[in-house]
Scaffold this active site. Sequence first.
Site, PDB file in Angstrom:
ATOM      1  N   HIS B  82      48.616  15.597  54.070  1.00  0.00           N
ATOM      2  CA  HIS B  82      49.449  16.499  54.817  1.00  0.00           C
ATOM      3  C   HIS B  82      48.505  16.305  56.283  1.00  0.00           C
ATOM      4  O   HIS B  82      46.937  17.344  55.606  1.00  0.00           O
ATOM      5  CB  HIS B  82      49.460  17.852  54.282  1.00  0.00           C
ATOM      6  CG  HIS B  82      50.431  18.568  54.382  1.00  0.00           C
ATOM      7  ND1 HIS B  82      50.212  19.495  56.279  1.00  0.00           N
ATOM      8  CD2 HIS B  82      51.567  18.619  54.573  1.00  0.00           C
ATOM      9  CE1 HIS B  82      51.425  20.135  56.127  1.00  0.00           C
ATOM     10  NE2 HIS B  82      52.442  19.868  55.317  1.00  0.00           N
ATOM     11  N   GLY B 163      38.634  34.699  69.048  1.00  0.00           N
ATOM     12  CA  GLY B 163      38.218  34.531  68.372  1.00  0.00           C
ATOM     13  C   GLY B 163      37.881  33.502  69.569  1.00  0.00           C
ATOM     14  O   GLY B 163      37.382  33.299  70.623  1.00  0.00           O
ATOM     15  N   HIS B 168      35.421  27.425  64.091  1.00  0.00           N
ATOM     16  CA  HIS B 168      34.274  27.732  62.811  1.00  0.00           C
ATOM     17  C   HIS B 168      33.827  25.807  61.986  1.00  0.00           C
ATOM     18  O   HIS B 168      34.574  25.283  61.101  1.00  0.00           O
ATOM     19  CB  HIS B 168      35.528  28.384  61.941  1.00  0.00           C
ATOM     20  CG  HIS B 168      34.212  29.070  60.367  1.00  0.00           C
ATOM     21  ND1 HIS B 168      34.361  28.019  59.687  1.00  0.00           N
ATOM     22  CD2 HIS B 168      34.436  30.165  60.360  1.00  0.00           C
ATOM     23  CE1 HIS B 168      33.182  29.037  58.748  1.00  0.00           C
ATOM     24  NE2 HIS B 168      33.609  29.934  58.913  1.00  0.00           N
ATOM     25  N   ALA B 171      35.981  26.429  58.687  1.00  0.00           N
ATOM     26  CA  ALA B 171      37.556  26.509  57.555  1.00  0.00           C
ATOM     27  C   ALA B 171      38.474  26.250  59.187  1.00  0.00           C
ATOM     28  O   ALA B 171      39.072  25.872  58.984  1.00  0.00           O
ATOM     29  CB  ALA B 171      37.545  27.999  57.535  1.00  0.00           C
ATOM     30  N   GLY B 172      37.152  25.925  60.176  1.00  0.00           N
ATOM     31  CA  GLY B 172      38.577  24.366  61.393  1.00  0.00           C
ATOM     32  C   GLY B 172      38.881  25.729  62.222  1.00  0.00           C
ATOM     33  O   GLY B 172      38.196  26.997  62.840  1.00  0.00           O
TER      34      GLY B 172
END
Lengths: 303, 303
Positions: B82, B163, B168, B171-172
């Site tokens: 996915h 942000g 990140h 964590a992208g």
Amino acid sequence: MAQIIECIPNVSEGRRADLVGAIAAAIRQVPGARLLDYSSDASHNRSVFTFAGDAAAVKTAVLAMYAAVLPAIDLRAHSGEHPRLGAIDVIPFVPIEGVTMAECVALAKEAAQEIAARYGVPIYLYEEASADPARKNLEDIRRGEFEGLAAKMASDGWAPDYGPSAPHVSAGASVIGARMPLIAYNINLNTDRLDVAKKIAAAIRHSSGGFRFVKAAGFELKDRGLVQVSMNLTNYEKTPIFRVFEAVRREAERYGVTIRESEIVGLVPAGALNAVAEYYLQVSGFSADQILENKLRANDDGE
Amino acid sequence: MAQIIECIPNVSEGRRADLVGAIAAAIRQVPGARLLDYSSDASHNRSVFTFAGDAAAVKTAVLAMYAAVLPAIDLRAHSGEHPRLGAIDVIPFVPIEGVTMAECVALAKEAAQEIAARYGVPIYLYEEASADPARKNLEDIRRGEFEGLAAKMASDGWAPDYGPSAPHVSAGASVIGARMPLIAYNINLNTDRLDVAKKIAAAIRHSSGGFRFVKAAGFELKDRGLVQVSMNLTNYEKTPIFRVFEAVRREAERYGVTIRESEIVGLVPAGALNAVAEYYLQVSGFSADQILENKLRANDDGE
């Protein structure tokens, strides 16, 4: 799932607002009984109360109504347009959620027994609570009214199901039973021909050969220049709304008439509407658990 | 009426059952947040959580998910079928009861700001929460995935809404927004001609000129010898089920094909079904307050 039984007592008082308010208060003070609505009609001299709760709460509220009504209503001095047999005339128990019809029948019999024992009011069972075909319909039981009750009770086949075999002197008798929720449903036709509405009503109603759980009549809506087939659907599971709607549409076509619109008057169970959606969308394998709001509420109960 | 917002975060972990369980536990421990469902797909390496509550509870649960996920998922070592951009990949807020879409948009923005501030994860807004037509569709935002994210974020028009302007490290980024409830809806046709299902899907879906809130594809149901038009209805108020059903029926007629049945997969809002009943019965002047169960529940709130 919490048990919800709806109870809709009809009381023979529609003029003394203080008394009607006192009866409402007697229902409200029962823990777990929620009074949803009540309304009075002065010319009928009659009030209808709607409340809901589990079996224990609903039965307690019914008994509380008798305590409030018996000292205050005397049918010997009562007049009104609506036929009546008792001070508390009719009490139907209706299964809504988490409860079967059989449980509502059992509740009706328990309530009947306690009312007869505690207050000496004779009780006739009706609709699903009655096993006797001649004593299922309210109209048949009520025929003769309070004034003819003593003679009727003494005649063959009319001993009450519970209580004394003579009327309560001021409160007559009560008719108690269980039934499905009623749906008041009207279909308006694109015509001013009253005969068309009357013929369609006759074609679809039970009394003249139509669907088993349909009562129907034809009316004029004079201000709109339309006519209406006005119906009560008395068991939406066995005679569903969509089947009645399609039958009316087909009958109207025979007279070259189309449907303008339909109206649901007052309350309708969610299941009755869901069945309409399933029918027209040809939905297979659907369950009420798939309705998002039900899922959210089911979870409410669990935590 | 109590406020109910549904939240369906998609997390990039579908193999480590202990971690998935720990994320579920982090949601469950938030007072007022009710975890309704969660499921994992190992080949997708992805899990979907469904929970509900008021705005405060739902936001607290989302923040608790980040606290559980950030130390445990590193996308640099993640693979699965996915597409994904982030460890917590997508978070939609969905209005169910007693809450408007505008309130869900405001909630999405508040949550986005707090996540960015507290955890340093860049956030893209999507669907109703995004004002930029180029950044409304999840697929457009996610194109390039985690592996292409640093380059994408540095390119024109792809600065995040909240942000830092770089991913990140483990964590992208996350995509957060508000949308209507999805309805997964299939119509099965009385034919084995796959081309017919594909042509009908093309006719009704938004991407090729059809209804604005329909995604559709044609499939074979080989074991049954039928074909299926498989759909997602992304806004049942603006593109209602009945309109899609009637369009599919009419398109099928053009090929001499009839509808065998339809299927609602998973959950459906009550309002979507009620609209179907109102349409086919030509009901005028109906309100959800007339549904008996709603009336009973409204009264529950009052006492």
